[in-house]
Design a protein around this motif. Structure first.
Motif, PDB file in Angstrom:
ATOM      1  N   VAL A 192      -5.841  10.940   5.020  1.00 58.00           N
ATOM      2  CA  VAL A 192      -5.707  11.322   6.428  1.00 58.00           C
ATOM      3  C   VAL A 192      -4.261  11.713   6.702  1.00 58.00           C
ATOM      4  CG1 VAL A 192      -5.981  10.602   8.828  1.00 58.00           C
ATOM      5  CG2 VAL A 192      -7.545   9.728   7.071  1.00 58.00           C
ATOM      6  N   LYS A 193      -4.079  12.959   7.148  1.00 57.86           N
ATOM      7  CA  LYS A 193      -2.751  13.457   7.534  1.00 57.86           C
ATOM      8  C   LYS A 193      -2.659  13.554   9.052  1.00 57.86           C
ATOM      9  CE  LYS A 193      -0.759  14.799   3.515  1.00 57.86           C
ATOM     10  NZ  LYS A 193       0.646  14.644   3.127  1.00 57.86           N
ATOM     11  N   ARG A 194      -1.462  13.870   9.554  1.00 57.53           N
ATOM     12  CA  ARG A 194      -1.252  13.945  10.987  1.00 57.53           C
ATOM     13  C   ARG A 194      -1.633  15.315  11.540  1.00 57.53           C
ATOM     14  NH1 ARG A 194      -1.771   9.678   9.707  1.00 57.53           N
ATOM     15  NH2 ARG A 194      -0.442   7.867  10.020  1.00 57.53           N
TER      16      ARG A 194
ATOM     17  N   PHE B 106       0.956   9.122   5.914  1.00 60.44           N
ATOM     18  CA  PHE B 106      -0.463   9.374   5.672  1.00 60.44           C
ATOM     19  C   PHE B 106      -1.194   8.061   5.471  1.00 60.44           C
ATOM     20  CE2 PHE B 106       1.570   9.146   1.564  1.00 60.44           C
ATOM     21  CZ  PHE B 106       0.665   8.454   0.775  1.00 60.44           C
ATOM     22  N   ASP B 107      -2.524   8.152   5.423  1.00 56.78           N
ATOM     23  CA  ASP B 107      -3.368   6.978   5.237  1.00 56.78           C
ATOM     24  C   ASP B 107      -4.413   7.277   4.174  1.00 56.78           C
ATOM     25  OD1 ASP B 107      -2.252   5.659   7.750  1.00 56.78           O
ATOM     26  OD2 ASP B 107      -3.146   7.472   8.565  1.00 56.78           O
ATOM     27  N   ILE B 108      -4.651   6.322   3.309  1.00 58.53           N
ATOM     28  CA  ILE B 108      -5.719   6.416   2.317  1.00 58.53           C
ATOM     29  C   ILE B 108      -6.832   5.467   2.749  1.00 58.53           C
ATOM     30  CG2 ILE B 108      -6.394   6.015  -0.077  1.00 58.53           C
ATOM     31  CD1 ILE B 108      -4.641   8.417   0.126  1.00 58.53           C
ATOM     32  N   CYS B 109      -8.001   6.014   2.990  1.00 49.54           N
ATOM     33  CA  CYS B 109      -9.149   5.213   3.448  1.00 49.54           C
ATOM     34  C   CYS B 109     -10.205   5.177   2.351  1.00 49.54           C
ATOM     35  CB  CYS B 109      -9.738   5.803   4.730  1.00 49.54           C
ATOM     36  SG  CYS B 109      -8.532   6.044   6.057  1.00 49.54           S
ATOM     37  N   THR B 110     -10.619   3.979   1.974  1.00 55.57           N
ATOM     38  CA  THR B 110     -11.677   3.807   0.981  1.00 55.57           C
ATOM     39  C   THR B 110     -12.687   2.798   1.503  1.00 55.57           C
ATOM     40  OG1 THR B 110     -10.613   1.952  -0.165  1.00 55.57           O
ATOM     41  CG2 THR B 110      -9.953   4.170  -0.836  1.00 55.57           C
ATOM     42  N   LYS B 111     -13.735   2.566   0.739  1.00 56.41           N
ATOM     43  CA  LYS B 111     -14.746   1.605   1.165  1.00 56.41           C
ATOM     44  C   LYS B 111     -14.237   0.167   1.098  1.00 56.41           C
ATOM     45  CE  LYS B 111     -17.056   1.108  -3.312  1.00 56.41           C
ATOM     46  NZ  LYS B 111     -18.360   1.203  -4.009  1.00 56.41           N
ATOM     47  N   ASP B 112     -13.050  -0.034   0.511  1.00 54.08           N
ATOM     48  CA  ASP B 112     -12.456  -1.374   0.449  1.00 54.08           C
ATOM     49  C   ASP B 112     -11.400  -1.615   1.528  1.00 54.08           C
ATOM     50  OD1 ASP B 112     -14.009  -2.344  -1.526  1.00 54.08           O
ATOM     51  OD2 ASP B 112     -12.510  -2.247  -3.118  1.00 54.08           O
ATOM     52  N   GLY B 113     -11.077  -0.584   2.312  1.00 50.75           N
ATOM     53  CA  GLY B 113     -10.102  -0.778   3.375  1.00 50.75           C
ATOM     54  C   GLY B 113      -9.238   0.441   3.619  1.00 50.75           C
ATOM     55  N   VAL B 114      -8.124   0.227   4.320  1.00 44.03           N
ATOM     56  CA  VAL B 114      -7.209   1.302   4.709  1.00 44.03           C
ATOM     57  C   VAL B 114      -5.796   0.927   4.284  1.00 44.03           C
ATOM     58  CG1 VAL B 114      -6.241   2.622   6.631  1.00 44.03           C
ATOM     59  CG2 VAL B 114      -8.650   1.920   6.684  1.00 44.03           C
TER      60      VAL B 114
ATOM     61  N   SER C 210      -1.937   2.364   4.851  1.00 46.69           N
ATOM     62  CA  SER C 210      -1.136   3.291   5.647  1.00 46.69           C
ATOM     63  C   SER C 210       0.277   3.362   5.075  1.00 46.69           C
ATOM     64  CB  SER C 210      -1.093   2.829   7.106  1.00 46.69           C
ATOM     65  OG  SER C 210      -0.377   3.745   7.900  1.00 46.69           O
ATOM     66  N   TYR C 211       0.777   4.594   4.858  1.00 44.12           N
ATOM     67  CA  TYR C 211       2.111   4.814   4.300  1.00 44.12           C
ATOM     68  C   TYR C 211       2.994   5.488   5.345  1.00 44.12           C
ATOM     69  CZ  TYR C 211       0.179   3.870  -0.346  1.00 44.12           C
ATOM     70  OH  TYR C 211      -0.413   3.286  -1.427  1.00 44.12           O
ATOM     71  N   LYS C 212       4.240   5.051   5.397  1.00 39.79           N
ATOM     72  CA  LYS C 212       5.211   5.638   6.319  1.00 39.79           C
ATOM     73  C   LYS C 212       6.532   5.852   5.597  1.00 39.79           C
ATOM     74  CE  LYS C 212       7.341   5.102  10.866  1.00 39.79           C
ATOM     75  NZ  LYS C 212       7.471   4.238  12.062  1.00 39.79           N
ATOM     76  N   GLN C 213       6.998   7.111   5.614  1.00 38.81           N
ATOM     77  CA  GLN C 213       8.267   7.451   4.982  1.00 38.81           C
ATOM     78  C   GLN C 213       9.353   7.514   6.050  1.00 38.81           C
ATOM     79  OE1 GLN C 213       8.788   8.064   1.584  1.00 38.81           O
ATOM     80  NE2 GLN C 213      10.966   8.108   2.063  1.00 38.81           N
TER      81      GLN C 213
END
Length: 284
Positions: A31-33, A188-196, A198-201
């Motif tokens: 997921v991007k902005r 950005f955020d990586i979403c999978t069936k195990d959770g989310v 979230s990364y912030k630079q």
């Protein structure tokens, strides 16, 4: 492209690839902005074009009559570094805006797309770094021009100072443009069936991440605030955890500037198998 340990332009593509290999294409998304985050950098780049033209005019009235060769040298520097960079930045920003507007899915689940976008981003960073270095050199050169041509008149010094001020403002604008684009590309955020995750630079020197597992998630809410977010179809997704929602100690991960937040919230509920959860919508 990796700068230090805290800045890796390929981290989103790498994380998506790892998630895809582990969970499958249908259970991993990047997921991007929203492209609205690029409006300010676009405006700043247009402003930089105005500054560069003003700078050339100031140099022209100062040097052209008696120092045509020197003026042509400076003009070549500005055209082949700064002006071409501004045009390139406008093209890069507009390409990204158009891509997201036309995309049927506002998130990325294809690793080839993620890798392609990162290659263009790396190219943009390299071009910007070269422009910055050249412009600093030109800035230094402009500072010594009055002494090189023995221009000690009040008018000559005043014009040189104005050129330096415009030069410095351009460097500041370039800095803000790259800051905003790094924020757009590398948050950005990586979403999978195990959770989310979230990364912030934060500029070049710091990266933060937050991981919320599927078992900890209680409520996924999406919201659109004010007219602009409703008009441009972006909003926030709030991922609430712990059983006591509303308590001070409960955790809340907010994904901001998300394209089509309602659709993504439904996708997350399906992916996380949280069909029993409530999906709220608040429109202010």
């Amino acid at each position: 492209m990796k700068i230090l340990k805290s800045f890796d332009t390929r981290i989103d593509a790498e994380e998506l690839l790892e998630a895809t290999e582990k969970y499958g294409e249908w259970n991993a998304i990047l997921v991007k902005r929203h492209w609205v985050k690029l409006i300010l950098p676009l405006v700043l780049v247009f402003l930089s074009m105005i500054l560069l033209n003003s700078m050339l005019y100031v140099i022209y009235i100062h040097l052209f009559q008696d120092h045509k060769v020197l003026f042509r040298i400076l003009t070549i520097f500005y055209v082949y570094t700064c002006i071409t960079w501004s045009l390139y930045a406008i093209l890069w920003i507009m390409t990204n805006i158009i891509w997201q507007i036309k995309a049927k899915k506002k998130y990325i689940d294809d690793i080839s797309i993620a890798e392609f976008k990162q290659k263009t981003f790396e190219k943009f960073l390299k071009r910007t770094f070269i422009t910055f270095v050249f412009h600093v050199l030109v800035f230094v050169f402009n500072a010594i021009v009055p002494f090189v041509i023995n221009e000690n008149s009040t008018r000559g010094i005043a014009i040189a100072i104005w050129a330096l001020i415009l030069d410095l403002v351009f460097i500041i604008i370039l800095n803000r443009v790259i800051y905003r684009i790094i924020e757009y590309e590398m948050n950005f955020d990586i979403c999978t069936k195990d959770g989310v995750v979230s990364y912030k630079q934060e500029w070049f020197f710091k990266t933060k991440s937050m991981n919320i597992s599927r078992d900890a998630i209680r409520v996924i809410q999406h919201s659109k605030e004010w007219i602009k977010s409703a008009l441009f179809q972006y909003g926030n997704i709030n991922i609430c955890t712990d059983s006591e929602i509303g308590e001070k100690w409960s955790k809340n991960l907010e994904l901001s500037y998300i394209p089509e937040p309602k659709r993504l919230a439904k996708k997350l509920n399906k992916m996380l198998e949280k069909s029993w959860e409530t999906v709220g919508e608040a429109v202010a």
